[in-house]
Design a protein around this motif. Sequence first.
Motif, PDB file in Angstrom:
ATOM      1  N   GLU A  49       1.515-110.256  82.970  1.00 50.19           N
ATOM      2  CA  GLU A  49       2.370-110.923  83.979  1.00 50.19           C
ATOM      3  C   GLU A  49       3.240-112.013  83.349  1.00 50.19           C
ATOM      4  O   GLU A  49       4.260-112.394  83.900  1.00 50.19           O
ATOM      5  CB  GLU A  49       1.531-111.587  85.085  1.00 50.19           C
ATOM      6  CG  GLU A  49       0.894-110.640  86.078  1.00 50.19           C
ATOM      7  CD  GLU A  49      -0.195-109.796  85.443  1.00 50.19           C
ATOM      8  OE1 GLU A  49      -0.848-110.266  84.497  1.00 50.19           O
ATOM      9  OE2 GLU A  49      -0.344-108.634  85.874  1.00 50.19           O
ATOM     10  N   GLU A  50       2.820-112.521  82.196  1.00 51.19           N
ATOM     11  CA  GLU A  50       3.576-113.627  81.574  1.00 51.19           C
ATOM     12  C   GLU A  50       4.537-113.155  80.485  1.00 51.19           C
ATOM     13  O   GLU A  50       5.231-113.954  79.868  1.00 51.19           O
ATOM     14  CB  GLU A  50       2.594-114.653  80.999  1.00 51.19           C
ATOM     15  CG  GLU A  50       1.826-115.368  82.088  1.00 51.19           C
ATOM     16  CD  GLU A  50       0.857-116.389  81.518  1.00 51.19           C
ATOM     17  OE1 GLU A  50       1.127-116.943  80.437  1.00 51.19           O
ATOM     18  OE2 GLU A  50      -0.182-116.600  82.167  1.00 51.19           O
ATOM     19  N   GLU A  84       7.833-111.457  78.924  1.00 50.96           N
ATOM     20  CA  GLU A  84       9.224-111.374  79.383  1.00 50.96           C
ATOM     21  C   GLU A  84       9.934-110.212  78.683  1.00 50.96           C
ATOM     22  O   GLU A  84       9.921-110.138  77.451  1.00 50.96           O
ATOM     23  CB  GLU A  84       9.916-112.694  79.031  1.00 50.96           C
ATOM     24  CG  GLU A  84      11.214-112.895  79.732  1.00 50.96           C
ATOM     25  CD  GLU A  84      11.885-114.186  79.275  1.00 50.96           C
ATOM     26  OE1 GLU A  84      11.601-115.231  79.862  1.00 50.96           O
ATOM     27  OE2 GLU A  84      12.677-114.124  78.318  1.00 50.96           O
ATOM     28  N   ASP A  98      17.277-112.941  94.601  1.00 51.72           N
ATOM     29  CA  ASP A  98      16.271-113.899  95.103  1.00 51.72           C
ATOM     30  C   ASP A  98      15.237-114.236  94.032  1.00 51.72           C
ATOM     31  O   ASP A  98      14.720-115.343  93.968  1.00 51.72           O
ATOM     32  CB  ASP A  98      15.470-113.276  96.264  1.00 51.72           C
ATOM     33  CG  ASP A  98      16.279-113.186  97.548  1.00 51.72           C
ATOM     34  OD1 ASP A  98      17.400-113.726  97.566  1.00 51.72           O
ATOM     35  OD2 ASP A  98      15.776-112.550  98.507  1.00 51.72           O
ATOM     36  N   GLU A  99      14.900-113.218  93.228  1.00 50.90           N
ATOM     37  CA  GLU A  99      13.863-113.437  92.195  1.00 50.90           C
ATOM     38  C   GLU A  99      14.477-113.964  90.895  1.00 50.90           C
ATOM     39  O   GLU A  99      13.796-114.070  89.879  1.00 50.90           O
ATOM     40  CB  GLU A  99      13.117-112.120  91.908  1.00 50.90           C
ATOM     41  CG  GLU A  99      12.356-111.542  93.088  1.00 50.90           C
ATOM     42  CD  GLU A  99      11.123-112.351  93.489  1.00 50.90           C
ATOM     43  OE1 GLU A  99      10.646-113.161  92.663  1.00 50.90           O
ATOM     44  OE2 GLU A  99      10.661-112.175  94.637  1.00 50.90           O
ATOM     45  N   ILE A 103      16.754-112.478  89.057  1.00 48.37           N
ATOM     46  CA  ILE A 103      16.910-111.421  88.051  1.00 48.37           C
ATOM     47  C   ILE A 103      18.364-110.975  88.006  1.00 48.37           C
ATOM     48  O   ILE A 103      18.936-110.580  89.027  1.00 48.37           O
ATOM     49  CB  ILE A 103      16.006-110.207  88.377  1.00 48.37           C
ATOM     50  CG1 ILE A 103      14.545-110.666  88.420  1.00 48.37           C
ATOM     51  CG2 ILE A 103      16.213-109.088  87.362  1.00 48.37           C
ATOM     52  CD1 ILE A 103      13.580-109.609  88.892  1.00 48.37           C
ATOM     53  N   VAL A 138      13.307-110.794  82.063  1.00 46.16           N
ATOM     54  CA  VAL A 138      12.642-111.397  83.219  1.00 46.16           C
ATOM     55  C   VAL A 138      11.129-111.363  82.975  1.00 46.16           C
ATOM     56  O   VAL A 138      10.615-110.450  82.321  1.00 46.16           O
ATOM     57  CB  VAL A 138      13.016-110.645  84.525  1.00 46.16           C
ATOM     58  CG1 VAL A 138      12.778-109.154  84.411  1.00 46.16           C
ATOM     59  CG2 VAL A 138      12.250-111.180  85.725  1.00 46.16           C
ATOM     60  N   ARG A 142       7.529-111.602  87.991  1.00 43.75           N
ATOM     61  CA  ARG A 142       8.686-111.618  88.906  1.00 43.75           C
ATOM     62  C   ARG A 142       9.202-110.222  89.169  1.00 43.75           C
ATOM     63  O   ARG A 142       9.577-109.880  90.286  1.00 43.75           O
ATOM     64  CB  ARG A 142       9.827-112.398  88.266  1.00 43.75           C
ATOM     65  CG  ARG A 142       9.700-113.811  88.585  1.00 43.75           C
ATOM     66  CD  ARG A 142      11.002-114.480  88.439  1.00 43.75           C
ATOM     67  NE  ARG A 142      10.787-115.783  89.015  1.00 43.75           N
ATOM     68  CZ  ARG A 142      11.639-116.729  89.049  1.00 43.75           C
ATOM     69  NH1 ARG A 142      12.837-116.513  88.560  1.00 43.75           N
ATOM     70  NH2 ARG A 142      11.352-117.875  89.570  1.00 43.75           N
ATOM     71  N   GLU A 177       7.018-108.402  91.588  1.00 44.73           N
ATOM     72  CA  GLU A 177       7.263-108.835  92.969  1.00 44.73           C
ATOM     73  C   GLU A 177       8.533-108.158  93.516  1.00 44.73           C
ATOM     74  O   GLU A 177       8.546-107.661  94.646  1.00 44.73           O
ATOM     75  CB  GLU A 177       7.426-110.377  92.960  1.00 44.73           C
ATOM     76  CG  GLU A 177       7.329-111.051  94.293  1.00 44.73           C
ATOM     77  CD  GLU A 177       6.106-110.624  95.097  1.00 44.73           C
ATOM     78  OE1 GLU A 177       5.017-110.482  94.524  1.00 44.73           O
ATOM     79  OE2 GLU A 177       6.281-110.415  96.318  1.00 44.73           O
ATOM     80  N   SER A 178       9.587-108.118  92.691  1.00 47.62           N
ATOM     81  CA  SER A 178      10.843-107.497  93.133  1.00 47.62           C
ATOM     82  C   SER A 178      10.642-106.020  93.414  1.00 47.62           C
ATOM     83  O   SER A 178      11.145-105.505  94.418  1.00 47.62           O
ATOM     84  CB  SER A 178      11.921-107.605  92.049  1.00 47.62           C
ATOM     85  OG  SER A 178      12.044-108.911  91.655  1.00 47.62           O
TER      86      SER A 178
END
Length: 437
Positions: free
Chosen positions: A347-348, A350, A375-376, A378, A404, A408, A411-412
């Motif tokens: 998750e961390e 990029e 919104d995120e 990106i 990214v 994130r 979530e998107s």
Amino acid sequence: MNPVRVGLLGLGTVGGGTANVLSRNQEEIARRAGRGIVISHAAARETSFPDVDTSGMEIGTDAFAVVDQPEVDIIVELIGGYEPARELVLRAIANGKHVVTANKALIAKHGNEIFAAAREKGVMVAFEAAVAGGIPIIKALREGLAANRIEWAAGIINGTGNFILTEMRDKGRDFADVLAEAQRLGYAEADPTFDVEGIDAAHKLTIIASIAFGIPLQFEKAYTEGIGHITREDVAFAEELGYRIKHLGVTRRTEKGVELRVHPTLIPGRRLIANVDGVMNAVLVKGDAVGPTLYYGAGAGREPTASAVVADLVDVTRTLTTDPGNRVPHLAFQPDALSDLPVLPMEEVETACYLRMQVADRPGVMADVTRILGDEGISIEALLQKEPVGGASDVSVIMLTHRVVEGRMNESIKRIEALDTVTGQVTRIRMETLDSN
Ligand code: HSE
């Protein structure tokens, strides 16, 4: 001087290759090692060995009997898998024997325990053949690049997966058909899901990361994603955008920790590594002093893997009389100088991403998708929309995003998949530029 006596566990593809290479090149090998190397004992499940030079070998079925054989100096473990390989190797070490192994699963999962036992007994455990078959990548990383602070490494380190992706791209062949051929040719693991789901590559990447950064082996923390969801369309869209899809193992040192991940990856088509096809492997390593270096060769197969096994036998033979404190450490760094830099949770991490989705061919749909990404935070780098095929009401949309954080993007993707104008799942393929930074 008497030859060094080897006990061979496993006389299958790689075992047979090892016997043949040792026999065929015995004179050159003895000139390099300083003394002859002979296989005196072997354990095998088979009873006949066509095309293998077994002369001078006492062959039985009991691997533990070979490990306990007092005349044997070095055990070569080519059985594979976690058990009984672990038990055999630990018993060989307890018996004061040096070990050469091609077993990446064993080293990735139990290497910390095995190396500790070997240190205690003052014996060597060599494992060049465990990573990228015949390519001397362990030697290069551990010794050739010893001056460098390694920044990252990325590799095509599963021949079967690369063979499948290449055949799918070049010949439009089916996944299952290519896999069956790889099994017939002896490239695939006993359980071929290890190849296609990236577990085999994660074993190898775990070893590369430890030697590159001086961290303990942490296979259980590797992120692993297979190639099963990659479609021929993804391969074609990637090409259209100037990329190739490769099943890549990537490990990178960041300030927060070490990235350790295996997943399909879009890489620029102009990179040398993007053109590594078929069963071939390649590992790209970036050191601060040397810059990027690329190691290429056969990553699987009978004699390529035997080449690495025999090189380890020569290495062990040369250092038999060396004080254990003066030998090259198993994981390149002195055991009391290993770093506790953590492995980063996925998750961390990029990365830039390729996204493919099926959306309704209606006004406002694209705006909904891009709003979610906006919104995120990106940013979209490229966008490709394909016209509807044969009067279909939906279309394929492909996006390339800027870098990214994975959390994130997760979530998107969840929010995009929840839109009623989006059909099915979003395909996400991470991207790497593999430039010299
Ligand atoms: N199954 C492995 C591969 C063999 O396909 O690369 C070598 O480790």
